[in-house]
Design a protein around this motif. Structure first.
Motif, short mmCIF file in Angstrom:
data_model
loop_
_atom_site.label_atom_id
_atom_site.label_comp_id
_atom_site.label_asym_id
_atom_site.label_seq_id
_atom_site.Cartn_x
_atom_site.Cartn_y
_atom_site.Cartn_z
N ILE A 52 0.79 -1.22 -0.10
CA ILE A 52 0.19 0.02 -0.03
C ILE A 52 0.87 1.15 -0.01
CG2 ILE A 52 -0.30 -0.05 2.48
CD1 ILE A 52 -3.13 0.84 1.91
N ASP A 53 0.58 2.28 -0.81
CA ASP A 53 1.24 3.31 -1.09
C ASP A 53 0.63 4.43 0.13
OD1 ASP A 53 1.54 3.13 -4.70
OD2 ASP A 53 2.87 2.50 -2.69
N SER A 54 1.30 5.39 0.07
CA SER A 54 0.98 6.52 1.14
C SER A 54 -0.23 7.17 0.67
CB SER A 54 2.10 7.42 1.28
OG SER A 54 2.30 8.22 0.18
N ASP A 55 -0.74 7.23 -0.68
CA ASP A 55 -2.15 7.68 -1.28
C ASP A 55 -3.19 6.69 -0.97
OD1 ASP A 55 -1.29 7.42 -4.67
OD2 ASP A 55 -1.32 5.96 -3.00
N GLY A 56 -2.70 5.43 -0.46
CA GLY A 56 -3.61 4.52 -0.49
C GLY A 56 -3.93 3.33 -1.59
N SER A 57 -2.97 3.65 -2.62
CA SER A 57 -2.94 2.70 -3.61
C SER A 57 -2.53 1.24 -3.36
CB SER A 57 -2.14 3.09 -4.90
OG SER A 57 -2.70 4.47 -5.32
N THR A 58 -3.34 0.20 -3.62
CA THR A 58 -2.98 -1.04 -3.19
C THR A 58 -2.55 -2.17 -4.35
OG1 THR A 58 -5.06 -1.76 -3.38
CG2 THR A 58 -4.24 -1.02 -1.32
N SER A 59 -1.69 -3.22 -4.08
CA SER A 59 -1.10 -4.18 -5.04
C SER A 59 -1.31 -5.33 -4.25
CB SER A 59 0.19 -3.78 -5.53
OG SER A 59 0.47 -2.53 -6.00
N TYR A 60 -1.56 -6.48 -5.16
CA TYR A 60 -1.82 -7.74 -4.42
C TYR A 60 -1.13 -8.76 -5.48
CZ TYR A 60 -5.37 -5.69 -1.23
OH TYR A 60 -5.87 -5.06 -0.44
N ALA A 61 -0.60 -9.74 -4.82
CA ALA A 61 -0.22 -11.03 -5.72
C ALA A 61 -1.49 -11.83 -6.04
CB ALA A 61 0.76 -11.93 -4.60
N ASP A 62 -1.15 -12.35 -7.03
CA ASP A 62 -2.43 -13.10 -7.80
C ASP A 62 -2.91 -14.33 -6.98
OD1 ASP A 62 -0.91 -13.08 -11.31
OD2 ASP A 62 -2.13 -11.26 -10.08
N SER A 63 -2.16 -14.58 -6.12
CA SER A 63 -2.45 -15.79 -5.28
C SER A 63 -3.34 -15.26 -3.99
CB SER A 63 -1.03 -16.60 -4.61
OG SER A 63 -0.45 -15.80 -4.15
N VAL A 64 -3.25 -13.90 -3.82
CA VAL A 64 -4.25 -13.58 -2.51
C VAL A 64 -5.40 -12.69 -2.91
CG1 VAL A 64 -2.27 -14.02 -1.29
CG2 VAL A 64 -2.76 -11.59 -1.98
N LYS A 65 -5.43 -12.33 -4.37
CA LYS A 65 -6.18 -11.18 -4.77
C LYS A 65 -7.75 -11.74 -4.33
CE LYS A 65 -4.05 -8.89 -8.49
NZ LYS A 65 -3.89 -8.81 -9.99
N GLY A 66 -8.63 -10.78 -3.76
CA GLY A 66 -9.85 -11.39 -3.44
C GLY A 66 -10.08 -12.03 -2.00
N ARG A 67 -8.97 -12.39 -1.59
CA ARG A 67 -8.89 -13.08 -0.32
C ARG A 67 -8.25 -12.20 0.84
NH1 ARG A 67 -6.25 -17.72 1.02
NH2 ARG A 67 -4.44 -17.27 -0.93
N PHE A 68 -7.11 -11.49 0.41
CA PHE A 68 -6.50 -10.51 1.43
C PHE A 68 -6.75 -9.17 1.18
CE2 PHE A 68 -2.71 -13.61 2.25
CZ PHE A 68 -3.37 -14.55 2.55
N THR A 69 -6.63 -8.31 2.02
CA THR A 69 -6.99 -6.74 2.14
C THR A 69 -6.03 -6.29 2.89
OG1 THR A 69 -9.10 -7.16 1.78
CG2 THR A 69 -8.57 -4.92 2.44
N ILE A 70 -5.21 -5.27 2.28
CA ILE A 70 -4.02 -4.50 2.98
C ILE A 70 -4.68 -3.22 3.15
CG2 ILE A 70 -3.05 -3.66 1.03
CD1 ILE A 70 -0.37 -3.60 2.56
N SER A 71 -4.57 -2.69 4.50
CA SER A 71 -5.02 -1.04 4.93
C SER A 71 -4.06 -0.63 5.96
CB SER A 71 -6.41 -1.31 5.53
OG SER A 71 -6.41 -2.22 6.62
N GLN A 72 -4.22 0.51 5.78
CA GLN A 72 -3.44 1.26 7.04
C GLN A 72 -4.01 2.54 7.69
OE1 GLN A 72 -0.35 3.19 4.67
NE2 GLN A 72 -1.68 4.52 3.53
#
Length: 124
Positions: A52-72
Motif C-alpha cells: 500500500i502506498d501513502s496515497d492508499g493505492s494497493t497491489s496484491y499478488a495474484d495468489s491472494v487477490k480477493g482473499r487478502f486486504t491491506i489497509s493502513q
C-alpha cells in the motif's frame, strides 16, 4: 532508524481468517513510505503479498487477490493485512516492510526496513 513490529499470526484451519498488524516507529519513519507484506515458506523464496502506498493505492499478488486486504492507519503508523479464506499454501512467515515508493511495490529489494516476522500456519 525504523522499527517494524508484526503481530496477529497464529494457527488456523483452512477457510479461517487472521488479521496481521504492523506497528512502525522510529525517528527515520517517513509517512510517505510505502508499506508491504511479504511471506516466506520453508525452502521457498520471499514473495510479495500485498502493498500500500501513502496515497492508499494497493497491489496484491495474484495468489491472494480477493482473499487478502491491506489497509493502513497513518495516524497510528500501522498497516494491517486481513486474510480470509486461508489455504494451507498460505502457511509462511509473514514480514512487514517499509520503504520509498516504487513502481514495483511487490519487489523486496525496494524496501529498506523489515520486521522480524509473524508465523501463519493453516491446516487442512
Amino acid at each position: 532508524q525504523v522499527s517494524l513490529v508484526e503481530s496477529g499470526g497464529g494457527a488456523v484451519q483452512a477457510g479461517g481468517s487472521l488479521r496481521l498488524s504492523c506497528q512502525a516507529s522510529g525517528n527515520d519513519y517517513n509517512s510517505a513510505y510505502s508499506m508491504a507484506w511479504f511471506r516466506q515458506a520453508p525452502g521457498k523464496e520471499r514473495e510479495g503479498v500485498a502493498a500500500i502506498d501513502s496515497d492508499g493505492s494497493t497491489s496484491y499478488a495474484d495468489s491472494v487477490k480477493g482473499r487478502f486486504t491491506i489497509s493502513q492507519d497513518s495516524d497510528k503508523k500501522t498497516v494491517y493485512l486481513q486474510m480470509n479464506s486461508l489455504k494451507p499454501e498460505d502457511t509462511a512467515m509473514y514480514y512487514c516492510a517499509a520503504g520509498p515508493y516504487s513502481s514495483n511495490p511487490l519487489e523486496a529489494s525496494h524496501y529498506n526496513y523489515w520486521g522480524q516476522g509473524t508465523q501463519v500456519t493453516v491446516s487442512s
